[in-house]
Design an enzyme around this catalytic site. Structure first.
Site, mmCIF file in Angstrom:
data_model
loop_
_atom_site.group_PDB
_atom_site.id
_atom_site.type_symbol
_atom_site.label_atom_id
_atom_site.label_comp_id
_atom_site.label_asym_id
_atom_site.label_seq_id
_atom_site.Cartn_x
_atom_site.Cartn_y
_atom_site.Cartn_z
ATOM 1 C CG MET A 27 -1.911 -1.180 1.168
ATOM 2 S SD MET A 27 -3.453 -0.880 2.032
ATOM 3 C CE MET A 27 -2.880 -0.645 3.691
ATOM 4 N N GLY A 28 2.153 1.087 -0.321
ATOM 5 C CA GLY A 28 3.034 2.243 -0.449
ATOM 6 C C GLY A 28 3.499 2.802 0.880
ATOM 7 C CG HIS A 31 8.224 0.336 6.172
ATOM 8 N ND1 HIS A 31 8.497 -1.003 6.230
ATOM 9 C CD2 HIS A 31 6.876 0.448 6.316
ATOM 10 C CE1 HIS A 31 7.391 -1.688 6.448
ATOM 11 N NE2 HIS A 31 6.370 -0.831 6.489
ATOM 12 N N GLY A 33 10.801 -2.741 5.745
ATOM 13 C CA GLY A 33 10.063 -4.005 5.711
ATOM 14 C C GLY A 33 9.649 -4.328 4.287
ATOM 15 C CG HIS A 34 6.763 -1.857 2.269
ATOM 16 N ND1 HIS A 34 6.646 -0.679 2.975
ATOM 17 C CD2 HIS A 34 5.536 -2.438 2.316
ATOM 18 C CE1 HIS A 34 5.413 -0.556 3.418
ATOM 19 N NE2 HIS A 34 4.715 -1.604 3.044
ATOM 20 C CG ASP A 147 0.574 -7.363 7.647
ATOM 21 O OD1 ASP A 147 -0.231 -6.672 8.259
ATOM 22 O OD2 ASP A 147 1.621 -6.897 7.145
ATOM 23 C CB SER A 182 3.968 -0.429 10.774
ATOM 24 O OG SER A 182 2.687 0.010 10.384
ATOM 25 C CB SER A 183 2.867 2.520 6.217
ATOM 26 O OG SER A 183 3.487 1.667 5.282
ATOM 27 N NE ARG A 184 -3.172 1.711 9.666
ATOM 28 C CZ ARG A 184 -3.535 0.688 8.878
ATOM 29 N NH1 ARG A 184 -2.813 -0.417 8.858
ATOM 30 N NH2 ARG A 184 -4.609 0.776 8.121
HETATM 31 P P1 AMP Z 1 1.367 -2.970 3.448
HETATM 32 O O1 AMP Z 1 1.946 -1.894 2.608
HETATM 33 O O2 AMP Z 1 1.255 -2.610 4.892
HETATM 34 O O3 AMP Z 1 0.095 -3.556 2.872
HETATM 35 O O4 AMP Z 1 2.410 -4.175 3.429
HETATM 36 C C1 AMP Z 1 2.833 -4.745 2.219
HETATM 37 C C2 AMP Z 1 3.654 -5.977 2.518
HETATM 38 O O5 AMP Z 1 4.776 -5.603 3.316
HETATM 39 C C3 AMP Z 1 2.883 -7.041 3.325
HETATM 40 O O6 AMP Z 1 3.218 -8.336 2.826
HETATM 41 C C4 AMP Z 1 3.411 -6.838 4.716
HETATM 42 O O7 AMP Z 1 3.352 -7.993 5.518
HETATM 43 C C5 AMP Z 1 4.854 -6.461 4.442
HETATM 44 N N1 AMP Z 1 5.435 -5.745 5.588
HETATM 45 C C6 AMP Z 1 4.939 -4.653 6.209
HETATM 46 N N2 AMP Z 1 5.708 -4.326 7.277
HETATM 47 C C7 AMP Z 1 6.693 -5.248 7.319
HETATM 48 C C8 AMP Z 1 7.803 -5.466 8.186
HETATM 49 N N3 AMP Z 1 8.053 -4.688 9.228
HETATM 50 N N4 AMP Z 1 8.616 -6.515 7.937
HETATM 51 C C9 AMP Z 1 8.378 -7.348 6.887
HETATM 52 N N5 AMP Z 1 7.353 -7.188 6.041
HETATM 53 C C10 AMP Z 1 6.524 -6.160 6.237
#
Ligand code: AMP
Length: 276
Positions: A27-28, A31, A33-34, A147, A182-184
């Site tokens: 979802m952009g 960070h 993690g992505h 997640d 986390s983006s949040r």
């Molecule tokens: P999102 O943008 O929050 O929908 O996340 C997109 C992908 O990034 C999902 O598969 C998440 O599980 C993964 N993701 C988000 N935060 C992390 C993190 N801290 N470490 C590893 N993967 C992450």
């Protein structure tokens, strides 16, 4: 790096028949993690596609859809730097042509934990991911264990609907102090940033207790809930599940994973960890 905005363009791409396609849906507001998912795909696959789409269908009516952090230019610069092949960023008119009527639901696992607190959330996630998989047609989809419930539900969906895409689960990337990226996290201001660490602390306390021989699930959960509330966060849920099927065991074993959701101020955070 090719930027792709329309479904037709994305679907028309002709990859070499032998090329392995890796896909990272996001979802952009990217960070580390992505970026770890993007790196994993780049290493293992011939072509990496990243999608950036804030999916309205997975947000409840009182949730943060309108305030969800967005910065497409920054995201594109990061992806350009790391060397992605395609970035797909469709809009909602394309993804959900009106009148939109078709949804994907995975029974049981979608209605517990995050599904209980966020009714309809996983229906939105499953629907958008199925659509993206149909559009991108990846061999592998890279997803974060951050997640964990989402990843498990999507694995079931791909299997039940006979899709050939395989999910590759990647470990949680954390800040230096242990807070899951986390983006949040951008919402966490002042003391909320330090309070937010209580999820990871509770997970570690649980793991430590298990290593000392405490294996009764209800005792470990009670201790974690107390630890989180004392730190100043509001528990949404703390559960220990068998990570293979989300059944709740009485005693911890090598398949046990603790999952936590808690609110720090208005910010809802999740985290999880294996206990052995
Ligand atoms: P999102 O943008 O929050 O929908 O996340 C997109 C992908 O990034 C999902 O598969 C998440 O599980 C993964 N993701 C988000 N935060 C992390 C993190 N801290 N470490 C590893 N993967 C992450």
């Amino acid at each position: 790096m090719k930027l792709i905005q329309t479904l037709a363009e994305m679907q028309a791409i002709k990859h070499p028949p032998s090329a392995k396609i890796g896909f990272v849906p996001t979802m952009g507001y990217l960070h580390d993690g992505h970026m770890s998912l993007v790196e994993a795909s780049s290493v293992a696959c011939d072509i990496t596609v990243v999608s950036i789409y804030v999916n309205p269908a997975q947000f409840g009516p009182t949730e943060d859809l309108s305030s969800y952090p967005r910065d497409l230019d920054r995201d594109l610069a990061l992806l350009q730097e790391i060397g992605v092949d395609y970035v797909f960023f469709p809009n909602t008119e394309m993804m959900y042509p009106a009148p939109y009527r078709t949804w994907v639901d995975v029974d049981d696992v979608s209605s517990i934990l995050c599904g209980a607190s966020r009714p309809g959330h996983f229906r939105g996630v499953c629907t958008v991911v199925l659509k993206l998989v149909n559009i991108v047609k990846p061999h592998y989809m890279y997803m974060g264990e951050k997640d964990f419930q989402q990843l498990s539900i999507l694995r079931i969906m791909l299997r039940d609907l006979n899709l050939c895409t395989e999910i590759v689960a990647c470990p949680i990337v954390r800040e230096a102090d242990g807070l899951a990226k986390s983006s949040r996290n951008v919402y966490l201001k002042g003391e909320h940033r330090s309070i937010a660490l209580c999820l990871f602390t509770a997970l570690n306390q649980a793991k430590q207790a298990v290593s000392e021989g405490v294996i009764k699930v209800s005792d470990i959960i009670d201790a974690a809930k107390l630890s989180i509330s004392k730190a100043g966060a509001v528990v949404d849920y703390v559960e220990i599940v068998d990570e293979r099927d989300f059944q709740i065991p009485e005693m911890v074993d090598e398949h046990s994973r603790m999952l936590i959701a808690a609110r720090v101020g208005n910010t809802r955070l999740i985290d999880n960890q294996k206990l052995i």
